[in-house]
Enzyme design. Sequence first.
Site, mmCIF file in Angstrom:
data_model
loop_
_atom_site.group_PDB
_atom_site.id
_atom_site.type_symbol
_atom_site.label_atom_id
_atom_site.label_comp_id
_atom_site.label_asym_id
_atom_site.label_seq_id
_atom_site.Cartn_x
_atom_site.Cartn_y
_atom_site.Cartn_z
ATOM 1 N N ASP A 81 46.341 40.793 42.889
ATOM 2 C CA ASP A 81 45.554 40.970 41.671
ATOM 3 C C ASP A 81 46.349 41.660 40.565
ATOM 4 O OD1 ASP A 81 43.547 39.850 43.143
ATOM 5 O OD2 ASP A 81 42.021 41.248 42.461
ATOM 6 N N ASP A 123 42.934 42.431 48.142
ATOM 7 C CA ASP A 123 41.594 42.343 47.574
ATOM 8 C C ASP A 123 40.691 41.217 48.075
ATOM 9 O OD1 ASP A 123 43.086 44.168 46.176
ATOM 10 O OD2 ASP A 123 42.083 43.803 44.298
ATOM 11 N N GLU A 444 39.283 39.720 36.922
ATOM 12 C CA GLU A 444 39.293 41.173 37.045
ATOM 13 C C GLU A 444 40.036 41.742 35.842
ATOM 14 O OE1 GLU A 444 39.725 43.051 41.084
ATOM 15 O OE2 GLU A 444 41.667 43.541 40.227
ATOM 16 N N SER A 470 38.736 45.820 38.187
ATOM 17 C CA SER A 470 39.578 46.217 39.302
ATOM 18 C C SER A 470 38.941 47.388 40.032
ATOM 19 C CB SER A 470 40.945 46.636 38.768
ATOM 20 O OG SER A 470 41.647 47.406 39.710
#
Length: 557
Positions: A81, A123, A444, A470
């Site tokens: 991410d 994630d 995100e 996030s």
Amino acid sequence: MASKRSDVITKGFERTPHRALLKGTGVPGEQMDKPFIGIASSFTDLIPGHIGMRDLERFIEKGVHTGGGFSFIFGIPGVCDGISMGHKGMHYSLPTRELIADMIESVAEAHRLDGLVLLTNCDKITPGMLMAAARLDIPCIVVTAGPMLAGRGRGGRAFSFVTDTFEAMAQFKAGVIDEQQLQVCEDKACPGAGSCQGLFTANTMAILTETMGMSLMQCATTPAVSAYKRRLAFASGQRIVQLVHDNITPRQIMTREAFENAIRVDLALGGSSNTVLHLLAIAREAGVPLPLEEFDRLSRETPQLASMNPGGKYFMEDLDAAGGVSGVLYQLRDRILDNPTLSGLTVKQVIDQVREVDEEVIQPLSRPVRAEGGIAILAGNLAPKGAVVKQSGVSEKMMHFEGRARCFESEEAAMAALMGGQIRGGEVVVIRYEGPKGGPGMREMLAPTATLMGLGLGDSVALITDGRFSGGTRGPCIGHVSPEAAEGGPIALVEDGDVICLDIPGRKLELKVDDETLAARLEKWRKPEPKIKTGWLARYAKVVTSAYTGAVTSIDE
């Protein structure tokens, strides 16, 4: 043992071709009667949290063979991410959760594997694997590869990924730090293997996996570089073979009680708001009803007991030394429901084994960090189906806030305004068309939230979006606004200058515009053209559901 799933490809003269192919991979004939264990490994050189998995694969293999099984490693993709943040790549992050679940299902069913070890860390990969486990309901055990150690600078100063890269970027822009200090942050923030050091999404999901009983005790908090992580990998390999023999499956573990315990632990630690999406999606696969409102009910009666980075001062290595997940369960012991775990112990038996907890890190119920849990669910005419805020990262000053809207149709437009000094105190930044369908992929947005904090606007500017944040986000940032703008939700109707009222204690998110005016705006609203019209994301956008349902892919909704 009784008949196995793998008997379909190993037993009888009509399976001669199947056995020939298995022998072609190197499987000895005398091993055909053993349980076939798949090791779904998300090893990749692209993600710090996953670079150490080749080592863990070896120890899982050793454990499987010691336990009397035969293992097969197969690959699962991973997206970082942090690396995909702030550009087109982030459209792909959340959707990979669905791909991962589908891929594991496909391999396990096609090859009739008897059990799975799910090697994960970051994630979307962990929830994707848990979704697959719940969907397949064959014996599974999760090994999370572990958190990264904090970076260290002069005088022993601790560095972490979010505050020392994303927020430092904004501090440099504002002239708070110079180029040399920025470079030190870049060099020190990520010292090696492991998931990002604070209670971001990866580590929160690892903690919830252990809480639900789907990984062995201490797996979540044991650092990636420790020898004990190897031993946990070995023990997990051994354990999966026994789980196959005993036919213990994920739905026996991931019960309604397990999900409630997971939510309580998340709230007590002030974890990532992304866990709302993921727990909803996993519960759906497990056949466990879990309405969004349940998070808020539990938040009101579960105090926050730890001050974890990014909103607080402690890192994962501190939590591990303080007692880890077992220590949190111990402090919450009167509110935790009993439930089986894959270790063979019940949750209450795990709690009974706790001998010591560092109460400076994991505080007791009598001395909480905050009276309520880390996450709050908001509702109102701006979010009729709900919105999510990580209240553990919001200052007292911003728990109540009223400001005028500044509307942006994408993350990039909002970032340009922030970095260009166009946002002022007393405003509410509205970022829309970033939801599951509108994004697509519900990007995100760490960059704008970290920029708000880095520019010193965290106590004077709020941010709301139909996208998500996030696990490293802190500040007055409200995400998951549902319905999203692409579905004609009220967030699509906000205009510059409209007054927005945020009341976190009252759980309200209100647009101070009358119903008649909103109805007139809706009459004029037109659904925008999709941002991405080709590739699999175009297909994803057609079947993904709203954030309040977990943003799952479904042909039924």
